[in-house]
Design a protein around this motif. Structure first.
Motif, PDB file in Angstrom:
ATOM      1  N   LEU A  83      -2.806   5.654  13.210  1.00  0.00           N
ATOM      2  CA  LEU A  83      -2.555   4.863  12.003  1.00  0.00           C
ATOM      3  C   LEU A  83      -3.908   4.356  11.520  1.00  0.00           C
ATOM      4  O   LEU A  83      -4.630   3.724  12.280  1.00  0.00           O
ATOM      5  N   ILE A 107      -2.190   3.644   6.262  1.00  0.00           N
ATOM      6  CA  ILE A 107      -1.490   2.405   5.929  1.00  0.00           C
ATOM      7  C   ILE A 107      -2.445   1.447   5.220  1.00  0.00           C
ATOM      8  O   ILE A 107      -3.656   1.519   5.385  1.00  0.00           O
ATOM      9  N   LEU A 120       2.659  -4.192   3.150  1.00  0.00           N
ATOM     10  CA  LEU A 120       2.023  -2.972   3.636  1.00  0.00           C
ATOM     11  C   LEU A 120       2.665  -1.749   2.996  1.00  0.00           C
ATOM     12  O   LEU A 120       3.884  -1.655   2.888  1.00  0.00           O
ATOM     13  N   TYR A 122       2.612   2.650   3.174  1.00  0.00           N
ATOM     14  CA  TYR A 122       2.221   3.684   4.135  1.00  0.00           C
ATOM     15  C   TYR A 122       2.655   5.076   3.675  1.00  0.00           C
ATOM     16  O   TYR A 122       3.621   5.245   2.924  1.00  0.00           O
ATOM     17  N   TYR A 129       6.695   7.171  11.475  1.00  0.00           N
ATOM     18  CA  TYR A 129       7.195   6.058  10.664  1.00  0.00           C
ATOM     19  C   TYR A 129       7.988   5.039  11.490  1.00  0.00           C
ATOM     20  O   TYR A 129       7.864   3.827  11.289  1.00  0.00           O
ATOM     21  N   LEU A 132       5.609   2.958  13.420  1.00  0.00           N
ATOM     22  CA  LEU A 132       4.886   2.080  12.495  1.00  0.00           C
ATOM     23  C   LEU A 132       5.723   0.854  12.148  1.00  0.00           C
ATOM     24  O   LEU A 132       5.235  -0.283  12.185  1.00  0.00           O
ATOM     25  N   CYS A 142       7.198  -3.669   4.651  1.00  0.00           N
ATOM     26  CA  CYS A 142       6.673  -2.312   4.775  1.00  0.00           C
ATOM     27  C   CYS A 142       7.292  -1.417   3.701  1.00  0.00           C
ATOM     28  O   CYS A 142       8.518  -1.283   3.633  1.00  0.00           O
TER      29      CYS A 142
END
Length: 259
Positions: A83, A107, A120, A122, A129, A132, A142
């Motif tokens: 990441l 990200i 965030l 991504y 995923y 994450l 997210c």
């Protein structure tokens, strides 16, 4: 896939914030940062040997400066789940720099993850995923993006946005001081005003996703009152235009960094 130990390369402001969040949730994490001031490493477990760090870490979060990302990934000795938080460094560069077989996700978090209120975006290899979200959803909103180009806009808006908000808070406080309040009084009022305004909008959006911020703004604005007088000054000084321009320029800069 479940990753047993998270490794963070670069444990400064962003890397350190992620590290401490993982520690607080009792997630097994280790860091590598030969340049970090020991005074800032308090509470973090740092590995001094690069090879040993790699062997211990199943998933790696790369939080070094953008200019150091490719060099860092090229020095990895085996494929990894990666990441990257580096602004402007796209997944093609990440994949071509990392050992063959590595999985990468780009990200863009922001600094409020330090207090569990991050935002965030991504994009990358979808098989990462779930991991994450396990790492970041407790401390950040997210947003999965449909195309990588949008990460530059995320960088310009939420990545850089806390700096705009903090500058706005400081300006509110200075306005309070200019109007007779002490600085501490004005700053506390400014902070609570921004928090309250944001939470009010968030609550309204929960009830009605179509709620527009202007609807709530109008509830504060009475004919001939103080608020409309202040809003007139914001419009006169092109406040909305300045904010839009700041986000667009930061987005452009993110693209420039990738080149």
């Amino acid at each position: 896939m479940k990753y047993n130990k998270i490794g963070i390369i670069g444990c400064g402001n962003m890397g350190g914030a992620i590290f401490r969040s993982l520690l607080s949730r009792k997630i097994d994490v280790i860091g590598f940062d030969p340049y970090l001031d020991p005074k800032k490493a308090e509470g973090m477990v740092l590995e001094s040997d690069w090879s040993s760090f790699q062997k211990k870490a199943d998933l790696i979060i790369v939080a070094v400066k953008p200019a150091e990302v490719s060099k860092t990934l090229r020095s990895l000795e085996a494929p990894k789940a990666i990441l990257s938080v580096a602004a402007g460094i796209d997944t093609k560069v990440l994949s071509s720099s990392a050992p063959a077989g590595s999985k990468v996700v780009r990200i863009m978090p922001n600094l409020p993850i330090m207090v569990g209120k991050g935002a965030l975006g991504y994009y990358g290899d979808k098989e990462l995923y779930e991991s994450l979200k396990e790492i970041f959803s407790p401390i950040s909103y997210c947003l999965e993006l449909s195309k990588e180009e949008l990460l530059d806009a995320v960088t310009g808006l939420s990545g850089s946005g806390p700096a705009y908000v903090l500058r706005f808070i400081q300006s509110l406080a200075e306005g309070g001081v200019a109007s007779g309040l002490t600085y501490s009084q004005a700053l506390e009022l400014s902070i609570q005003t921004v928090i309250g305004g944001a939470e009010l909008l968030a609550k309204e959006l929960e009830k009605n996703p179509d709620t527009h911020p202007e609807v709530l703004k109008n509830k504060v604005t009475s004919p001939g009152g103080t608020t409309i007088a202040g809003l007139e000054e914001l419009e006169k000084n092109k406040f909305p235009f300045a904010i839009i321009s700041a986000v667009k320029r930061a987005t452009e800069r993110s693209k420039e960094l990738g080149n």
